[in-house]
Design a protein around this motif. Structure first.
Motif, PDB file in Angstrom:
ATOM      1  N   ILE A 186       0.857  -1.182   0.000  1.00 16.07           N
ATOM      2  CA  ILE A 186       0.000   0.000   0.000  1.00 16.07           C
ATOM      3  C   ILE A 186       0.891   1.229   0.000  1.00 16.07           C
ATOM      4  N   LYS A 187       0.591   2.157  -0.902  1.00 14.11           N
ATOM      5  CA  LYS A 187       1.265   3.454  -0.915  1.00 14.11           C
ATOM      6  C   LYS A 187       0.234   4.477  -0.453  1.00 14.11           C
ATOM      7  N   THR A 194       0.516  19.934   2.796  1.00 16.70           N
ATOM      8  CA  THR A 194       1.532  18.891   2.740  1.00 16.70           C
ATOM      9  C   THR A 194       0.912  17.588   3.236  1.00 16.70           C
ATOM     10  N   PHE A 195       1.346  16.492   2.653  1.00 17.35           N
ATOM     11  CA  PHE A 195       0.815  15.180   2.968  1.00 17.35           C
ATOM     12  C   PHE A 195       1.969  14.255   3.334  1.00 17.35           C
ATOM     13  N   GLY A 196       1.795  13.479   4.400  1.00 23.46           N
ATOM     14  CA  GLY A 196       2.788  12.475   4.766  1.00 23.46           C
ATOM     15  C   GLY A 196       2.757  11.337   3.761  1.00 23.46           C
ATOM     16  N   ALA A 197       3.869  10.633   3.633  1.00 23.92           N
ATOM     17  CA  ALA A 197       3.967   9.512   2.700  1.00 23.92           C
ATOM     18  C   ALA A 197       4.401   8.264   3.452  1.00 23.92           C
ATOM     19  N   SER A 198       3.699   7.152   3.198  1.00 23.48           N
ATOM     20  CA  SER A 198       4.024   5.878   3.848  1.00 23.48           C
ATOM     21  C   SER A 198       3.873   4.746   2.844  1.00 23.48           C
ATOM     22  N   GLN A 199       4.612   3.662   3.104  1.00 26.90           N
ATOM     23  CA  GLN A 199       4.441   2.419   2.362  1.00 26.90           C
ATOM     24  C   GLN A 199       4.267   1.289   3.367  1.00 26.90           C
TER      25      GLN A 199
END
Length: 176
Positions: free
Chosen positions: A35-36, A100-105
């Motif tokens: 999941i991105k 701004t948006f955080g990014a996770s994988q």
């Protein structure tokens, strides 16, 4: 090189807020899932912790350990057992720099098997011009009897809401 990642679905928050981002009816034809996540919440902080629940199971059958830092030094939660979800990443909070948006994988191995699950995530938030956060998390799900994952729900740990344009894309991975 053969294609190994197949887009299954994308979920985007299209209203002002949403309590969760959810994937349902996940096909059982892949070996692993990825999941991105690009997200922001309405929580009045710089960052929000995101966790996952599988198959609508909310019992305390999850565990996680994470290491995170905001620059000067790292902090570890140590092993946390009996959680209602496994931590998987960060989202920007309402106090972070606007837009701004955080990014996770998030990587989930052997999701279609009927064994306990191990999954991990990492995330980053550029919260403002002076503070940024990064984290690495390993998690486990020991629901009994163990079952294949057919749905995934992403939530804010502190019950905040995802805001407009937060997006998650689910990929199936086939080992070639």
């Amino acid at each position: 090189m053969p294609v190994t990642h197949y887009k299954i679905a994308t979920v985007t928050v299209t209203s002002a807020t949403s309590a969760n981002i959810e994937f349902i009816s996940i096909p059982q034809t892949y070996t692993d899932l990825l999941i991105k996540l690009t997200a922001r919440t309405d929580r009045a902080t710089l960052s929000s912790d995101i966790y996952a629940q599988f198959n609508n199971r909310t019992a305390a059958n999850y565990s996680f350990e994470r290491f995170y830092t905001s620059g000067a030094g790292g902090v570890s939660d140590g092993l946390v057992n009996n959680s209602a979800g496994g931590f998987v990443g960060f989202a920007s909070g309402a106090s972070a720099t606007a837009n701004t948006f955080g990014a996770s994988q998030i990587y989930i191995g052997n999701y279609a098997g009927t064994t306990n699950k191990v999954f991990f995530g990492y995330g980053a938030v550029g919260a403002n011009s002076t503070t940024a956060y990064v984290e690495n998390i390993s998690s486990g799900w020991t629901y009994s009897p163990a079952e294949a994952i057919t749905s995934i729900k992403l939530l804010d740990y502190n019950s905040a809401n995802f805001v407009l344009n937060s997006t998650a894309t689910l990929y199936g991975i086939k080992n070639s």
